[in-house]
Write a protein that holds these residues in place. Structure first.
Motif, PDB file in Angstrom:
ATOM      1  N   ALA A  81       0.829  -1.202   0.000  1.00  0.00           N
ATOM      2  CA  ALA A  81       0.000   0.000   0.000  1.00  0.00           C
ATOM      3  C   ALA A  81       0.867   1.255   0.000  1.00  0.00           C
ATOM      4  O   ALA A  81       0.589   2.223  -0.728  1.00  0.00           O
ATOM      5  CB  ALA A  81      -0.929  -0.006   1.209  1.00  0.00           C
ATOM      6  N   SER A  85       1.359   3.768  -3.268  1.00  0.00           N
ATOM      7  CA  SER A  85       0.945   5.151  -3.037  1.00  0.00           C
ATOM      8  C   SER A  85       2.066   6.115  -3.414  1.00  0.00           C
ATOM      9  O   SER A  85       1.821   7.167  -4.019  1.00  0.00           O
ATOM     10  CB  SER A  85       0.567   5.340  -1.566  1.00  0.00           C
ATOM     11  OG  SER A  85       0.276   6.695  -1.284  1.00  0.00           O
ATOM     12  N   SER A 254      -1.309   0.030 -10.813  1.00  0.00           N
ATOM     13  CA  SER A 254      -1.405   1.334 -10.158  1.00  0.00           C
ATOM     14  C   SER A 254      -1.169   2.499 -11.113  1.00  0.00           C
ATOM     15  O   SER A 254      -1.591   3.620 -10.837  1.00  0.00           O
ATOM     16  CB  SER A 254      -0.428   1.412  -8.984  1.00  0.00           C
ATOM     17  OG  SER A 254       0.905   1.188  -9.423  1.00  0.00           O
ATOM     18  N   PRO A 265      -4.113   2.227  -1.521  1.00  0.00           N
ATOM     19  CA  PRO A 265      -4.210   1.625  -0.178  1.00  0.00           C
ATOM     20  C   PRO A 265      -5.601   1.085   0.130  1.00  0.00           C
ATOM     21  O   PRO A 265      -5.737   0.007   0.718  1.00  0.00           O
ATOM     22  CB  PRO A 265      -3.855   2.797   0.753  1.00  0.00           C
ATOM     23  CG  PRO A 265      -3.020   3.705  -0.081  1.00  0.00           C
ATOM     24  CD  PRO A 265      -3.603   3.612  -1.459  1.00  0.00           C
ATOM     25  N   ARG A 266      -6.634   1.819  -0.265  1.00  0.00           N
ATOM     26  CA  ARG A 266      -7.995   1.351   0.013  1.00  0.00           C
ATOM     27  C   ARG A 266      -8.297   0.072  -0.752  1.00  0.00           C
ATOM     28  O   ARG A 266      -8.925  -0.854  -0.213  1.00  0.00           O
ATOM     29  CB  ARG A 266      -8.999   2.443  -0.362  1.00  0.00           C
ATOM     30  CG  ARG A 266      -8.932   3.673   0.546  1.00  0.00           C
ATOM     31  CD  ARG A 266      -9.820   4.798   0.023  1.00  0.00           C
ATOM     32  NE  ARG A 266      -9.689   6.000   0.856  1.00  0.00           N
ATOM     33  CZ  ARG A 266     -10.256   7.164   0.572  1.00  0.00           C
ATOM     34  NH1 ARG A 266     -11.009   7.285  -0.524  1.00  0.00           N
ATOM     35  NH2 ARG A 266     -10.085   8.207   1.369  1.00  0.00           N
ATOM     36  N   ILE A 268      -6.075  -2.214  -1.929  1.00  0.00           N
ATOM     37  CA  ILE A 268      -5.237  -3.322  -1.468  1.00  0.00           C
ATOM     38  C   ILE A 268      -5.703  -3.849  -0.116  1.00  0.00           C
ATOM     39  O   ILE A 268      -5.951  -5.051   0.059  1.00  0.00           O
ATOM     40  CB  ILE A 268      -3.764  -2.875  -1.398  1.00  0.00           C
ATOM     41  CG1 ILE A 268      -3.208  -2.679  -2.804  1.00  0.00           C
ATOM     42  CG2 ILE A 268      -2.917  -3.904  -0.639  1.00  0.00           C
ATOM     43  CD1 ILE A 268      -1.831  -2.048  -2.841  1.00  0.00           C
ATOM     44  N   LEU A 269      -5.820  -2.960   0.866  1.00  0.00           N
ATOM     45  CA  LEU A 269      -6.159  -3.396   2.225  1.00  0.00           C
ATOM     46  C   LEU A 269      -7.617  -3.808   2.339  1.00  0.00           C
ATOM     47  O   LEU A 269      -7.947  -4.768   3.054  1.00  0.00           O
ATOM     48  CB  LEU A 269      -5.843  -2.271   3.214  1.00  0.00           C
ATOM     49  CG  LEU A 269      -4.352  -1.858   3.265  1.00  0.00           C
ATOM     50  CD1 LEU A 269      -4.151  -0.660   4.179  1.00  0.00           C
ATOM     51  CD2 LEU A 269      -3.486  -3.021   3.725  1.00  0.00           C
TER      52      LEU A 269
END
Length: 485
Positions: A81, A85, A254, A265-266, A268-269
């Motif tokens: 993440a 990013s 990405s 990040p949103r 992936i996590l």
């Protein structure tokens, strides 16, 4: 020797990757990445591995194997993440490590991921074929053995269904990202609903005695692997680690994300969290319905369990959606793999032809190569050998990425700006992510390690004979020297 080492450690300027990837349209949103991640994570593995791992290693404690793999995957996902990013480039770990540690190490990380994508596409294609054949067999449909199984299986020559579905997904992706994203989003919703339907119906057939003992007594299997005890749970972790690697396919795309500091990040996590809940739930219900030994050598345990418990119609519905839903994982892995191969061609570590785009700015040359290789791998290796082969290469890439966080933090105030996600509890969590990946790697089979060593040897030979000489960084250096002269 010093000159050779300096050439191997040449680092790419991140601004160069920004320029190179600028022609890739940033169209993917958080919901697209969630669909891509969930579609890849909640795929063949969730419908096949819970039964296989329970029978071979962990018994009813297979849920603990999934939780153990989830912890390690979660640590690595934090690193992914932050990396995606800060550096939203095509090629994920390959491009990041090229920037942080240098060209040779980036090549090794990318080469490791390339094995993952070749094998993962073949693995999902094999799972698709097994479930489709299980769905159609009650209707009297049966392929000849030589067309139903891979060359590595007894009596097999080629899994024709697997080959056809891999080619079909490649044709869809060759038309563009928007069309693929629409199909992905619809099928992911249908697949999650099918999983929930299995959980609800399967829960009615649970027999408590099937959970006893929850952790069977440890012994050694005839093939030398562990069964039962914490040793069996650990062996299960190594076997099913591939279940969670879908977040890597998100990172590989990405360069096509809108506002990557937030969406990556949103995506992936968030997708990993959804996957963990569904995996643990499915494994608990499955081993509760029937004794874990009943799932030995069963490539479609979910459909089988529903049929055997008197829910044949529900089983057919769930399995039909499962089969359609496996397209989502094929889409995700094929997209990611083609972007990685494109990145190799972009940097001239492999022939430039692979880094060329068509008139719609799509890497279809790279897509063609990935498709051909995945069909070949699926034709040679049987389903049960593919899972650990995926994990081996992926774990090596994960170790590179977690260690890369340390290098990234040192560069953030210099030539890399990261105003988005940061991995928490630095510097402890990156080390735990590296250590966890190493522990899981040590637990995979000797056969998988041997295949991985052979794959890396091939990659090193290609780099020194072709990649180092032709790479963009080498060409750039020669041009600057000639200009100076």
């Amino acid at each position: 020797m010093n000159k050779l080492w300096r050439r191997m450690c040449r680092k790419e300027d991140p601004s160069v990757y920004e320029q190179k990837d600028a022609h890739l349209a940033r169209t993917l949103r958080v919901r697209d990445f969630l669909a891509l991640g969930v579609g890849t994570i909640v795929s063949t593995a969730i419908f096949t591995l819970p039964g296989a791992v329970a029978a071979a290693h962990a018994g009813p404690a297979v849920a603990l194997s999934f939780l153990g793999a989830a912890v390690v995957s979660g640590l690595v996902a934090f690193a992914y993440a932050e990396m995606s990013s800060a550096m939203p480039f095509a090629g994920s770990a390959y491009s990041w490590i090229n920037v942080i540690f240098g060209e040779f190490f980036g090549w090794l990380a990318g080469w490791a991921l390339l094995a993952e994508y070749f094998i993962a596409v073949a693995f999902v294609g094999s799972g698709f074929s097994a479930n489709l054949q299980g769905l159609l067999s009650p209707l009297g449909f049966k392929l000849p053995t030589f067309l139903a199984k891979s060359l590595g299986a007894k009596g097999g020559f080629i899994d024709i269904i697997s080959a056809v579905v891999i080619i079909a997904v490649a044709l869809l992706l060759s038309r563009g990202m928007k069309e693929a994203a629409r199909v992905e989003n619809v099928l992911v919703i249908a697949k999650v609903l099918a999983v929930i339907l299995f959980l609800v119906v399967g829960a009615t057939a649970i027999k408590v005695q099937n959970y006893v003992p929850f952790i069977p007594k440890y012994h050694v299997n005839p093939d030398g692997s562990a069964f039962g005890g914490w040793q069996g749970i650990y062996a299960g972790v190594s076997m099913i680690f591939l279940a969670y690697i879908g977040f890597d396919s998100i990172a590989a795309n990405s360069a096509e994300a809108r506002d990557p500091q937030k969406t990556m990040p949103r995506g992936i996590l968030g997708s990993l969290a959804i996957g963990v809940v569904l995996f643990v739930s499915v494994s608990l219900v499955l081993v509760g319905m029937f004794k874990y030994t009943d799932y030995a050598n069963n490539a479609e345990p979910v459909g089988w369990a529903l049929r055997q418990s008197g829910h044949a119609v529900i089983g057919s519905i769930v399995q039909a959606v499962i089969v359609l839903g496996m397209f989502t994982a094929l889409i995700g892995m094929t997209m990611a793999g083609s972007r990685l191969i494109y990145s190799f061609g972009r940097d001239l570590l492999l022939p430039k032809w692979l880094g060329k785009l068509n008139k719609n700015n799509l890497p279809n040359h790279a897509l063609l190569v990935l498709t051909i290789m995945a069909v070949i791998v699926g034709a040679i290796f049987p389903f049960d050998q593919l899972s650990q082969l995926i994990s081996a290469g992926t774990l090596v890439a994960f170790m590179f990425v977690t260690l890369g966080i340390y290098g990234l933090r040192q560069r953030e105030k210099k030539d890399i700006k990261n105003e988005g996600f940061k991995m928490p509890l630095y510097p402890v969590l990156p080390f735990l992510g590296f250590a966890g990946s190493l522990v899981v790697f040590l637990g995979i089979s000797t056969e998988a390690k041997i295949y991985a060593a052979g794959w890396f040897l091939i990659g090193i030979i290609i780099y020194f004979l072709y990649g180092m000489k032709h790479s963009y960084l080498n060409k750039e250096k020669e041009d600057s020297q000639n200009g100076t002269e």
